[in-house]
Write an enzyme that holds these catalytic residues in place. Structure first.
Site, PDB file in Angstrom:
ATOM      1  NE  ARG A   5    -103.018 -31.285 -62.873  1.00 40.51           N
ATOM      2  CZ  ARG A   5    -104.227 -30.924 -63.330  1.00 40.51           C
ATOM      3  NH1 ARG A   5    -105.224 -31.789 -63.338  1.00 40.51           N
ATOM      4  NH2 ARG A   5    -104.436 -29.699 -63.769  1.00 40.51           N
ATOM      5  NE  ARG A  31    -109.505 -34.492 -63.291  1.00 43.97           N
ATOM      6  CZ  ARG A  31    -109.528 -33.345 -63.977  1.00 43.97           C
ATOM      7  NH1 ARG A  31    -108.959 -32.259 -63.474  1.00 43.97           N
ATOM      8  NH2 ARG A  31    -110.118 -33.275 -65.149  1.00 43.97           N
ATOM      9  CE  LYS A  57    -113.310 -30.404 -62.649  1.00 40.43           C
ATOM     10  NZ  LYS A  57    -112.432 -29.232 -62.837  1.00 40.43           N
ATOM     11  CE  LYS A  93    -110.934 -31.447 -59.248  1.00 37.36           C
ATOM     12  NZ  LYS A  93    -110.805 -29.966 -59.208  1.00 37.36           N
ATOM     13  CB  CYS A 106    -105.696 -21.271 -60.711  1.00 33.56           C
ATOM     14  SG  CYS A 106    -106.258 -19.824 -61.639  1.00 33.56           S
ATOM     15  CB  CYS A 125    -104.868 -21.867 -67.701  1.00 35.72           C
ATOM     16  SG  CYS A 125    -106.517 -22.616 -67.592  1.00 35.72           S
ATOM     17  CB  CYS A 168    -111.672 -18.902 -65.538  1.00 33.49           C
ATOM     18  SG  CYS A 168    -111.508 -20.658 -65.176  1.00 33.49           S
ATOM     19  CB  CYS A 201    -108.206 -24.679 -60.500  1.00 38.05           C
ATOM     20  SG  CYS A 201    -108.834 -25.398 -62.034  1.00 38.05           S
TER      21      CYS A 201
END
Length: 566
Positions: free
Chosen positions: A76, A145, A215, A217, A436, A442, A481, A485
């Site tokens: 990424r 991120r 994480k 954001k 996603c 994934c 899921c 995302c």
């Protein structure tokens, strides 16, 4: 961190990793196709996930036995504000063909992803990305991120330029200081292996020895154009504008989409309006928020480690008081301004300097050539000829900038040649839909998303046309899921993978991203999603008030009135 907290395995790993090095350098030299679990965890901080092709897990080899996991890496690239040169995008397209699976994917955070990169090609991939003045560093992992910002390239506009500048400042300010990325991936660029000396740690004044609990954001946007979904970010900056200038920022904190249905302690959340910060204060305020999360976020249970849970446990008042202590002074209350609109930036637009920009839809972000749509070849041709700057959008599409009006006809001709549709040839449903990746790459995915959503939109387009609702903006987000995302808990319709081939259907959000949706139906088979929505769309057509959107209608009537079974 509370003295009573026990550190999770990941926290102990980060602390002992020599600032995110671990055994990555050594494992790159072995001939195994995968990394160890610990190395794969640290690898995320360098911008890559170890994955395997879930389509081929049960495929049999010549000996008749299942092949098992066929490992590769997702790589990424972090691109603050989604801003690229033509040469950078063309180089990433080259990479996807040379070292990946032949496709390039625009993420829902304005980055780029390569899929199918073999471990043996990982260093070459990261080096090439850095050669073109981009990086994968901190695109994943327990750090800040990629910083999002409205990508609309309006020129001679101090406000739009200010959004991009703020994203760039935040990205630089919160980049980890560790030299591990350079040492592992870039140090021997001349082809000569460098002798590894004794580890010399550097100061990490923002992150400390364990980095963040989870994480983090950030996003930067405008009240009239919340295209980056500020309320879903851990930290959002809403520009406050007077007389064409940014006079400060409303600071939003504690958004996050992930949830675990089996764990009631988890839930999606919208960010809270925390304070107003002047241009001189804003970076320091953001740093204070990150440090409070660093010091008090949950390092024992990763399911509750995001900032949203700290704010939920403490309350906004205590959180703000603690941020003020870290900041070193009182914070002003938020400005009354709030989100009012959203734009997908597709189609042709006056840029403000005599030139044009063009937003091109990329369905679910996947740049590829398939059938009559040769998007990858078409972008190569257009960028190779005109060489314009590119911006990536939060809806996984892209913008071509700085176009001479005299070239508009030729660009449209080239789009037609390669099967690329103009914005006016697309339904609003398709323009505002995102998904996603899910299967096959994934490892967290429960069911399909990217490969399933186009068919769902095909069916929905037919039903919406029957009802005469084509001019209603209706956003549909799908994930394989519950991790969220593609931000499925805030649009008009969210489709979240619950079991193989089955989804939880959420309604009641909006395209502006200012309201959480609620469960309408659970465990809905893929083929029954559209039939389940049709009766509700029929009621919306008859019972809506004025220009009320579908999500607003569902929220106004509420779960009980619309017959929600969640």
């Amino acid at each position: 961190m509370s003295d009573t907290q026990k550190l999770s395995k990941v926290e102990l790993l980060k602390e002992s990793s020599q600032q995110l090095r671990g055994t990555l350098a050594e494992e790159l030299l072995n001939d195994r196709p995968e990394f160890s679990d610990d190395a794969a965890t640290l690898l995320k901080h360098h911008g890559s996930y170890l994955q395997d092709d879930r389509d081929t897990r049960r495929a049999k080899g010549e000996d008749g036995k299942a092949k098992g996991k066929q490992y590769s890496c997702m790589v990424r690239t972090a691109i603050p504000g989604g801003r690229l040169t033509a040469q950078q995008l063309l180089a990433e397209l080259d990479l996807c063909e040379l070292l990946a699976n032949g496709t390039l994917r625009i993420t829902s955070r304005q980055g780029l992803q390569l899929h199918g990169v073999l471990k043996s090609n990982l260093k070459a991939s990261l080096r090439e990305i850095n050669r073109i003045k981009l990086t994968t560093f901190a695109a994943c992992g327990d750090v800040n991120r990629n910083v999002m910002a409205c990508p609309a390239p309006f020129r001679n506009d101090a406000v739009r330029a200010g959004l991009q500048e703020m994203a760039a400042q935040l990205a630089l300010h919160f980049r980890p200081k560790t030299t591990s990325y350079f040492d592992i991936w870039l140090k021997d660029e001349d082809g000569v292996e460098q002798e590894v000396g004794e580890f010399q740690p550097v100061d990490e004044p923002i992150y400390g020895p364990r980095y963040l609990p989870r994480k983090f954001k950030m996003g930067v946007g405008l009240p009239e154009d919340n295209c980056v979904d500020l309320y879903t970010q851990d930290l959002g900056l809403l520009a406050i504008v007077e007389n064409g200038q940014i006079i400060g920022w409303n600071v939003l904190a504690g958004g996050g989409m992930g949830r675990t249905p089996s764990a009631e302690k988890t839930s999606p959340a919208l960010a809270k309006r925390l304070c107003f910060a002047t241009p001189e204060q804003v970076i320091a305020v953001c740093e204070a928020i990150v440090k409070v999360q660093r010091d008090f976020g949950n390092r024992e249970d990763r399911k509750r480690a995001r900032l949203k849970y700290l704010i939920a446990d403490w309350g906004v008042a205590k959180f703000r008081e603690t941020v003020e202590q870290y900041f070193g002074g009182p914070l002003a209350d938020p400005h009354p301004a709030d989100v009012t609109g959203v734009d997908d930036h597709l189609g042709w637009h006056e840029q403000g300097d005599g030139r044009l920009f063009l937003g091109i839809n990329v369905e679910n972000g996947r740049i590829k050539d398939e059938g009559s749509l040769r998007l990858k070849a078409g972008l190569r041709a257009i960028l190779g000829r005109f060489g314009m700057e590119v911006r990536l959008t939060a809806l996984q599409s892209l913008i071509l900038c700085d176009i001479d009006p005299a070239d508009r006809e030729e660009i449209e001709r080239m789009m037609s040649e390669y099967g690329i549709l103009r914005a006016d040839q697309l339904s609003l449903l398709r323009r505002y839909a995102i998904a996603c990746p899910a299967f096959p790459t994934c490892g967290l995915s429960i069911t399909e998303s990217e490969r399933a959503l186009p068919g769902v939109i095909d069916q929905l387009e037919v039903e919406v046309a029957k009802l005469g609702l084509q001019t209603s903006k209706l956003a549909v987000h799908m994930t394989g899921c519950p991790n969220g995302c593609a931000r499925p808990y805030t649009p008009d319709v969210g489709l979240v993978g619950k079991a193989v081939g089955k989804y939880t259907v959420f309604v009641g959000g909006n395209p502006e991203g200012t309201r959480l949706a609620f469960i309408y139906r659970d465990m809905v088979p893929l083929e029954e999603i559209v039939p389940a929505l049709v009766p509700l769309l029929q009621r919306y057509r008859v019972e809506r008030e004025g220009s009320e959107s579908f999500g607003d209608f569902c929220a106004r009537r509420g779960p009980e009135a619309i017959g929600a079974a969640g």
